[in-house]
Design a protein around this motif. Structure first.
Motif, PDB file in Angstrom:
ATOM      1  N   GLN A   7       3.585  -1.045  -7.448  1.00  0.00           N
ATOM      2  CA  GLN A   7       3.736  -0.318  -8.114  1.00  0.00           C
ATOM      3  C   GLN A   7       4.038   1.054  -7.687  1.00  0.00           C
ATOM      4  OE1 GLN A   7       3.445  -1.636 -11.869  1.00  0.00           O
ATOM      5  NE2 GLN A   7       5.924  -2.026 -12.191  1.00  0.00           N
ATOM      6  N   GLU A   8       2.218   1.392  -7.170  1.00  0.00           N
ATOM      7  CA  GLU A   8       2.038   2.817  -6.926  1.00  0.00           C
ATOM      8  C   GLU A   8       1.956   3.132  -5.585  1.00  0.00           C
ATOM      9  OE1 GLU A   8       0.274   5.612  -8.498  1.00  0.00           O
ATOM     10  OE2 GLU A   8       1.197   4.287 -10.693  1.00  0.00           O
ATOM     11  N   LEU A   9       1.541   1.821  -4.703  1.00  0.00           N
ATOM     12  CA  LEU A   9       2.278   1.949  -3.013  1.00  0.00           C
ATOM     13  C   LEU A   9       4.009   2.320  -3.111  1.00  0.00           C
ATOM     14  CD1 LEU A   9      -0.025  -0.671  -2.123  1.00  0.00           C
ATOM     15  CD2 LEU A   9      -0.208   1.859  -1.317  1.00  0.00           C
ATOM     16  N   ALA A  10       4.447   0.811  -3.801  1.00  0.00           N
ATOM     17  CA  ALA A  10       6.157   1.321  -4.033  1.00  0.00           C
ATOM     18  C   ALA A  10       6.482   2.472  -4.088  1.00  0.00           C
ATOM     19  CB  ALA A  10       6.113   0.260  -4.944  1.00  0.00           C
ATOM     20  N   LYS A  11       6.371   3.309  -5.219  1.00  0.00           N
ATOM     21  CA  LYS A  11       6.402   4.964  -5.651  1.00  0.00           C
ATOM     22  C   LYS A  11       6.151   5.812  -4.468  1.00  0.00           C
ATOM     23  CE  LYS A  11       6.338   7.599  -9.277  1.00  0.00           C
ATOM     24  NZ  LYS A  11       5.290   7.762 -10.732  1.00  0.00           N
ATOM     25  N   SER A  12       4.627   6.013  -4.086  1.00  0.00           N
ATOM     26  CA  SER A  12       4.745   6.836  -2.930  1.00  0.00           C
ATOM     27  C   SER A  12       5.368   6.232  -1.825  1.00  0.00           C
ATOM     28  CB  SER A  12       2.467   6.329  -2.945  1.00  0.00           C
ATOM     29  OG  SER A  12       2.275   5.671  -1.851  1.00  0.00           O
ATOM     30  N   SER A  19      10.534  -0.329  -2.868  1.00  0.00           N
ATOM     31  CA  SER A  19      10.557  -1.226  -3.702  1.00  0.00           C
ATOM     32  C   SER A  19       9.436  -2.688  -3.621  1.00  0.00           C
ATOM     33  CB  SER A  19      12.017  -2.743  -3.574  1.00  0.00           C
ATOM     34  OG  SER A  19      11.551  -3.306  -2.423  1.00  0.00           O
ATOM     35  N   THR A  20       8.905  -2.717  -5.024  1.00  0.00           N
ATOM     36  CA  THR A  20       7.492  -3.839  -4.990  1.00  0.00           C
ATOM     37  C   THR A  20       8.293  -4.963  -4.006  1.00  0.00           C
ATOM     38  OG1 THR A  20       8.515  -4.608  -7.123  1.00  0.00           O
ATOM     39  CG2 THR A  20       6.836  -2.530  -7.283  1.00  0.00           C
ATOM     40  N   HIS A  21       9.353  -5.035  -3.887  1.00  0.00           N
ATOM     41  CA  HIS A  21       9.759  -6.464  -3.642  1.00  0.00           C
ATOM     42  C   HIS A  21       9.711  -5.923  -1.862  1.00  0.00           C
ATOM     43  CE1 HIS A  21      12.111  -9.805  -2.744  1.00  0.00           C
ATOM     44  NE2 HIS A  21      12.936  -9.078  -2.048  1.00  0.00           N
ATOM     45  N   TYR A  22       9.942  -5.081  -1.835  1.00  0.00           N
ATOM     46  CA  TYR A  22       9.564  -4.610   0.026  1.00  0.00           C
ATOM     47  C   TYR A  22       8.819  -4.933   0.016  1.00  0.00           C
ATOM     48  CZ  TYR A  22       9.390  -2.505   4.423  1.00  0.00           C
ATOM     49  OH  TYR A  22       9.080  -2.303   5.938  1.00  0.00           O
ATOM     50  N   LEU A  23       7.608  -3.767  -0.120  1.00  0.00           N
ATOM     51  CA  LEU A  23       5.835  -4.326  -0.389  1.00  0.00           C
ATOM     52  C   LEU A  23       5.518  -5.694  -0.056  1.00  0.00           C
ATOM     53  CD1 LEU A  23       4.358  -1.334  -2.126  1.00  0.00           C
ATOM     54  CD2 LEU A  23       4.637  -1.327   0.457  1.00  0.00           C
ATOM     55  N   MET A  24       5.635  -6.772  -0.860  1.00  0.00           N
ATOM     56  CA  MET A  24       5.395  -8.083  -1.550  1.00  0.00           C
ATOM     57  C   MET A  24       6.023  -9.012  -0.278  1.00  0.00           C
ATOM     58  SD  MET A  24       5.073  -8.785  -4.966  1.00  0.00           S
ATOM     59  CE  MET A  24       6.592  -7.676  -5.590  1.00  0.00           C
TER      60      MET A  24
END
Length: 94
Positions: free
Chosen positions: A20-25, A29-34
């Motif tokens: 969530q922190e990475l996605a925010k920075s 979206s968290t979905h995209y990162l995963m």
């Protein structure tokens, strides 16, 4: 391309918070990162598996034929490549 299918992934709270922190920075979206992480993992592991299969094939060929390249020949060839030249690979020995 077939439609994407949803898959549930259970994460421990610490990892979830980190994503969530990475996605925010990164304004993602968290979905995209995963999805990105899984895609990169699968690609890396497929390459690792292909390398492993090639190594096993090479080992079987060596056991059958005994042909090999000496360390000195390989080292000299790699030095030429490193120097920007394009030499022929060294010949195999029995």
């Amino acid at each position: 391309m077939p439609a994407a299918r949803p898959v549930a992934v259970k994460l421990d709270p610490e990892v979830h918070a980190r994503i969530q922190e990475l996605a925010k920075s990164q304004h993602r979206s968290t979905h995209y990162l995963m999805r990105e992480a899984i895609s990169q993992y699968v690609e890396r592991e497929e390459k690792r598996e292909a390398f492993r299969r090639e190594a096993l094939t090479a080992w079987a060929a060596y056991q059958t034929t005994g042909q090999h390249v000496t360390h000195a020949d390989a080292d000299a060839w790699m030095a030429e490549l490193e120097a920007g030249r394009d030499p022929e690979p060294p010949e195999c020995h029995d």
